[in-house]
Enzyme design. Structure first.
Site, PDB file in Angstrom:
ATOM      1  N   GLY A  13       0.823  -1.210   0.000  1.00  0.00           N
ATOM      2  CA  GLY A  13       0.000   0.000   0.000  1.00  0.00           C
ATOM      3  C   GLY A  13       0.855   1.256   0.000  1.00  0.00           C
ATOM      4  NE  ARG A  50       3.961   8.469  -8.555  1.00  0.00           N
ATOM      5  CZ  ARG A  50       4.538   7.376  -8.051  1.00  0.00           C
ATOM      6  NH1 ARG A  50       5.816   7.130  -8.267  1.00  0.00           N
ATOM      7  NH2 ARG A  50       3.846   6.541  -7.319  1.00  0.00           N
ATOM      8  NE  ARG A  81       1.011   1.495  -6.765  1.00  0.00           N
ATOM      9  CZ  ARG A  81       2.142   2.188  -6.793  1.00  0.00           C
ATOM     10  NH1 ARG A  81       3.273   1.580  -7.032  1.00  0.00           N
ATOM     11  NH2 ARG A  81       2.133   3.485  -6.565  1.00  0.00           N
ATOM     12  CG  ASP A 113       5.470  -3.303  -5.003  1.00  0.00           C
ATOM     13  OD1 ASP A 113       6.115  -4.294  -5.369  1.00  0.00           O
ATOM     14  OD2 ASP A 113       5.972  -2.373  -4.356  1.00  0.00           O
ATOM     15  CE  LYS A 120       7.845   7.664  -4.685  1.00  0.00           C
ATOM     16  NZ  LYS A 120       8.359   7.112  -5.945  1.00  0.00           N
TER      17      LYS A 120
END
Ligand code: AMP
Ligand code: MG
Length: 487
Positions: free
Chosen positions: A88, A174, A181, A250, A111
């Site tokens: 996660g 981002r 994913r 991931d 992020k």
């Protein structure tokens, strides 16, 4: 100035178990390092407002914009082949989605945003160096024409983060087609949550593979779509010498965009076994193994989809295998197509692959710079190409074969050169330049190299004689041998 961002958050409308609502918490006194004004315009956002104090607060997570529903997405993943049922977003928060000027839905994710319920032992923060690396490399990839997440903004948070040293904290905003994913599918499969899987698959079809909704068997068409997108993406990586470095499930987006720039790097000299990532001691994600590893990941994706492919398990497995069998030919087609463009070939001949692989063997045996060789090949007689070799005669036979092959082409010289220039970049984000840029910023607060790298790498296929230094491979003492994951 108040900012209006027209959020429309489709992922947050999925059931609660898909994510955790969480507020960003990593910034106290944010400062804007970089704002991607062209990308802001593409997204329909007001760059002036984003660069103003309130905008910087939003970009850093200190303030929540109206309409934003910050969430950390749940996912699982195979890390170096070892399955972790819950990963996660541990240091990232999805701020929301916007529909851009061309009608494409895009995620805005922060992020380096602070702890989330998925942080496990981590602090949820990002240090300045990795943020600058992701900004530069993802924007360079976009300019190279490779599907990728983008960088909208970089900020310092005003906090320090504890790594081996105390480092300035930073965050990146981002932009992605989505942050879903292979590991997102694995999250639900590991819980045998078939309803969750179906909702996720339907969401991904609507968002990334709308044609699959009309197919006779939508979930098979979804799997086919992801496999085709990844085959194309990995071919594009190889054609510019890109090494992702951590191709865990991931870190593979089902949209087909390159995602999660950690210890990524570009080849200088051509070496299929090249590994830079300091955490990849076995060479699992070496440059030349990337197609094989992509197929490995796609096989994990196919496994998660089995309950949706057919009621009968044997039938579902046969179906998944049939879909996966398309990866290798799709990759080879894309890769060979790209090699032909790199060699200036418009037509297809039986032995083109032989011609290309013979060249790659010579480049590997003589440790020749991959980027500079192919760019030099555009004007092979003037560019000093032979001088790249210690013993220039080792390339002569191959050059003669290549010229003979070109003689069969119907197109003229100008067309060939144009094709080759568009397939062979002059400028890539070389590791030693990235490292020097990070050192200047982190150690000296000097962001001029960061700005200059962005400028040069925005036009990778153009000659920029004033920046010729950026084309040089590293001197022996500049050579980067290990890149770090950047958490
Ligand atoms: P990565 O190897 O960067 O793809 O990250 C793998 C997992 O570790 C993901 O679940 C990340 O969210 C988590 N992670 C990485 N760095 C941190 C950090 N500094 N704090 C919390 N979680 C992290
Ligand atoms: Mg990751």
């Amino acid at each position: 100035m108040t900012i209006s961002i027209p959020f429309d958050n489709s992922y947050a409308r999925l059931p609660d178990r898909f994510y955790a609502p969480v507020r960003p918490s990593a910034a106290s006194a944010p400062q804007l390092l970089q704002l991607n004004r062209a990308l802001a315009a593409e997204l329909g956002l007001d760059a002036e407002a984003l660069a103003a104090p309130e905008g910087i607060e939003i970009l850093s997570g200190l303030r929540i914009a109206e309409g934003s529903q910050p969430i950390a997405m749940a996912y699982a993943g195979h890390q170096f082949a070892h399955f972790v049922p819950q990963l996660g977003d541990g240091r990232a928060i999805l701020l929301g989605e916007v529909v851009d000027r061309s009608g494409r839905r895009r995620d805005l994710q922060l992020k380096g945003s602070g702890r989330t319920p998925f942080s496990r032992g981590g602090d949820g923060k990002a240090a300045l160096g990795p943020v600058l690396r992701e900004y530069v490399v993802s924007e360079a990839m976009a300019a190279l024409g490779i599907p990728t997440t983008r960088a909208l903004a970089a900020v310092t948070t005003g906090e320090q983060v504890v790594r081996e040293d105390l480092l300035p904290g930073a965050a990146i905003v981002r932009v992605a087609a989505s942050h879903i994913r292979v590991g997102t599918f694995q999250f639900f499969a590991a819980r045998e949550d078939v309803e969750g899987l179906r909702l996720l698959a339907d969401h991904v079809i609507a968002r990334h593979y709308p044609a699959a909704a009309q197919a006779e068997r939508p979930y098979r068409a979804l799997l086919d779509g992801v496999i085709a997108a990844q085959a194309d993406l990995i071919a594009r990586w190889l054609l510019v010498g890109f090494i992702h470095g951590v191709m865990n499930t991931d870190n593979m987006a089902v949209s087909g965009e390159t995602i999660d720039y950690g210890p990524c790097a570009f080849l200088d000299d051509y070496d299929p076994n090249k590994v830079f990532s300091s955490i990849d001691r076995m060479g699992r994600y070496a440059y030349g193994r990337q197609p094989e590893m992509a197929l490995w990941n796609l096989t994990r994706l196919a496994e998660t989809l089995l309950p949706l492919l057919a009621e009968d398990e044997v039938e579902a497995i046969a179906d998944a295998e049939a879909a996966l069998a398309a990866f290798a030919p799709a990759f080879e087609r894309a890769y060979l197509g790209g090699l032909r463009r790199k060699l200036g070939l418009f037509t297809e001949k039986e032995d083109d692959l032989g011609l290309a692989t013979a060249l790659l063997r010579i480049l590997a045996a003589n440790r020749i710079d991959f980027t500079n060789f192919f760019r030099g090949l555009v004007d092979a007689d003037q560019s000093g190409l032979r001088d790249m070799f210690e013993a220039p005669t080792v390339i002569d036979d191959w050059l003669a074969q290549w010229k003979a092959r070109l003689a069969d082409e119907p197109q003229d010289e100008l067309a060939r050169r144009t094709l080759m220039r568009a397939a062979n970049p002059a400028f890539i984000p070389r590791n030693h330049r990235i490292e020097a840029m990070i050192r200047a910023a982190v150690d000296h607060g000097d962001f001029a190299p960061f700005e200059e790298l962005l400028t040069v790498l925005a036009r990778p296929y153009e000659d920029q004689p004033e920046y010729d230094g950026y084309r040089s491979p590293p001197a022996e003492q500049e050579r980067v041998t290990a890149t770090f994951c950047g958490t």
